[in-house]
Design a protein around this motif. Sequence first.
Motif, short mmCIF file in Angstrom:
data_model
loop_
_atom_site.label_atom_id
_atom_site.label_comp_id
_atom_site.label_asym_id
_atom_site.label_seq_id
_atom_site.Cartn_x
_atom_site.Cartn_y
_atom_site.Cartn_z
N ASP A 45 -28.07 90.71 82.01
CA ASP A 45 -27.55 89.72 81.13
C ASP A 45 -28.56 88.86 80.35
OD1 ASP A 45 -24.93 89.98 82.29
OD2 ASP A 45 -24.41 88.15 82.21
N VAL A 95 -30.15 85.75 78.05
CA VAL A 95 -29.67 84.34 78.20
C VAL A 95 -30.74 83.75 77.18
CG1 VAL A 95 -28.79 84.09 80.47
CG2 VAL A 95 -31.28 84.05 80.15
N ARG A 101 -25.76 93.25 78.52
CA ARG A 101 -24.63 92.14 78.27
C ARG A 101 -25.61 91.40 77.26
NH1 ARG A 101 -20.07 90.45 80.88
NH2 ARG A 101 -21.46 88.75 81.86
N PHE A 126 -24.88 88.84 73.22
CA PHE A 126 -24.22 87.81 72.68
C PHE A 126 -23.20 88.51 71.73
CE2 PHE A 126 -28.58 85.89 73.52
CZ PHE A 126 -28.42 85.24 74.66
N SER A 156 -20.85 92.70 75.28
CA SER A 156 -20.66 91.65 75.02
C SER A 156 -20.56 90.57 76.33
CB SER A 156 -19.55 91.52 73.96
OG SER A 156 -19.41 89.90 73.79
N GLN A 157 -20.91 89.59 76.24
CA GLN A 157 -20.74 88.64 77.64
C GLN A 157 -19.39 88.04 77.17
OE1 GLN A 157 -23.95 86.05 77.88
NE2 GLN A 157 -25.47 87.55 77.94
N CYS A 158 -18.71 88.14 76.20
CA CYS A 158 -17.58 87.79 75.91
C CYS A 158 -16.40 88.46 76.68
CB CYS A 158 -17.13 87.69 74.47
SG CYS A 158 -18.10 86.62 73.46
N THR A 193 -14.49 96.98 78.79
CA THR A 193 -14.84 96.11 79.77
C THR A 193 -16.27 96.44 80.56
OG1 THR A 193 -13.76 96.95 81.57
CG2 THR A 193 -12.32 95.51 80.21
N LEU A 194 -16.76 95.38 80.94
CA LEU A 194 -18.07 95.52 81.81
C LEU A 194 -17.73 96.66 82.71
CD1 LEU A 194 -21.03 95.19 82.84
CD2 LEU A 194 -19.90 93.24 84.17
#
Length: 338
Positions: A209, A211, A233, A235, A265-267, A295-296
């Motif tokens: 992820d 950040v 993952r 933004f 995407s993290q969305c 999806t993830l």
Amino acid sequence: MRTHILYTGGTLGMVETPQGLAPGADLAGWLDRLLDGTEMAGTVEMTSFEHLIDSSNATPDDWRAIVEDLWAHHDSADAFVVLHGTDTMAYTSAALSYALTGFGKPVVMTGAQYPLGVVGTDAAPNVTGALRAATSGKVGGVAVFFGHKLLAGARVTKTSSWSYQGFDSPAVPALALTGAPWQWTPPAEGATGWPDPAPYRRHDVLVLDLVPGVTAARLAAALDPPPEAVVLRAFGTGNVPSEEPGLTDLLARTIASGVPIAVASQCVQAEVLLGHYEAGYALAQSGAIGAHDMTLEALYAKLVFLLCQGLSGAGLVEAMGRNIAGELTTDPDQPLTQ
């Protein structure tokens, strides 16, 4: 119609122990009482994992065991239900979706947020709903029934650890909503399937992820030694901090070394469009794979599945863009790589 149920473990069949909830309920007896007097009485058979697991302990080895059990009972049942813990059910449903495109019979997964012995548990409506879906004649492939919704197996994500509506398919409509009568939506078409897939086994797929403030040095440490593949993952629509010194260069070198990077995407609801913004352009030019609207869980399981098929390089990239089991919406004008 005969239905085969496989119980792998999970909250639904757990009981209180001094160490917390653990599998141990008389699930077969509970199910017999639940179906007594209904049209399904006497039509259901059940097997269980010899070692019942909390689904947080599930691995691709367990995916393989589920596939093997389903095939072992393929000729003796018309429909199949898999009882599974909720923590990783979306990963397993995606994995089964890829592995069972040639199965030819409905497989519906379900579980529960509360054990069956708790007053107010969602175990009974979820199990009976899964049985009804599996025997409806309207389900093809793998699906998940949970919280009065039937969802496509390769499109599911867990959205809540407590709500009875704990799962959703953010990119596509539910296959069915319960009611009198149930409301059905035709499933999406266009999946190619996968003939005679090799069995699942573990592969080193790293999920990272991004950040705000992450450095190239931190990512470099996570990538040493290099994994077989990476899910990054990012933004929004697949954007990375392109002004962070060395970060995009590191990712480009990783891809050039033969480690595929799939950008998600993290969305919860998103469509990855690499290069749509300048912040994602460098990744697109480096050959990163865009997850599109997967999806993830579907993305991770797909990478493991394709690695199990012995794919790498251009062959893996091509297969990632293929709609194998309904896991992505294909768009010929928007390739997964640039």
